[in-house]
Design a protein around this motif. Sequence first.
Motif, short mmCIF file in Angstrom:
data_model
loop_
_atom_site.label_atom_id
_atom_site.label_comp_id
_atom_site.label_asym_id
_atom_site.label_seq_id
_atom_site.Cartn_x
_atom_site.Cartn_y
_atom_site.Cartn_z
N GLU A 156 13.36 10.07 -23.44
CA GLU A 156 14.17 9.31 -22.50
C GLU A 156 15.64 9.67 -22.63
O GLU A 156 16.37 9.68 -21.64
CB GLU A 156 13.97 7.81 -22.76
CG GLU A 156 14.65 6.94 -21.72
CD GLU A 156 14.40 5.46 -21.98
OE1 GLU A 156 15.33 4.68 -21.76
OE2 GLU A 156 13.28 5.11 -22.39
N GLU A 159 16.37 12.64 -20.47
CA GLU A 159 16.39 12.28 -19.05
C GLU A 159 17.70 11.60 -18.68
O GLU A 159 18.28 11.87 -17.63
CB GLU A 159 15.23 11.36 -18.73
CG GLU A 159 15.10 11.07 -17.24
CD GLU A 159 13.90 10.22 -16.91
OE1 GLU A 159 14.05 9.34 -16.05
OE2 GLU A 159 12.83 10.45 -17.51
N GLY A 165 19.48 12.12 -14.39
CA GLY A 165 19.76 10.72 -14.67
C GLY A 165 20.67 10.07 -13.66
O GLY A 165 21.39 9.15 -13.98
#
Length: 181
Positions: A156, A159, A165
Amino acid sequence: MAAPNSSVNSHQLHYAVNVQGTKNVIDACVELKVKRLIYTSSASVVFDGIHGIINGDESLPYTDKPLDSYSATKAEGEAAILKANGTNGLLTCSLRPSSIFGPGDRLFVPSLAAAARAGKSKFMIGDGNNIYDFTYVENVAHAHICADRALASEQEVAEKAAGAGRHKDQSASSPSHPPVM
């Protein structure tokens, strides 16, 4: 990490390096299947010279009125970098340091010293409480290392750090809210 001297206001020069040069780097990265590309942008891409930036983050839009060709072309180069995110597996992000200084600096600190010697620094803009960032070169290098680690994390964090993002209200081609670190 290269750009012409920002005090030389030549649109042709800045466009050639900051836009065309950046696109050349992107093309080479895509062709050679490079995994991560970190762009050294500038805080000037969101600064209009009038409104101070306090607690700014990646949600700040590019300024509608860049201060000069350097700022305008750095924003265009940054937008190209962020748009390239995900192309052929390439992860991209942008960093926005401001007024980099440190050992070996032959531009920033020497120009401040020259202005002081010439008596050109005896003025104040605003009430004297203006906020302006100066970024030590080792901190810029460390930020690049952190950005690389974030992009390489493949979780995450990657990202969030990568151009993907973007805010949910932003299309992939819109540079109005670029993600930066």
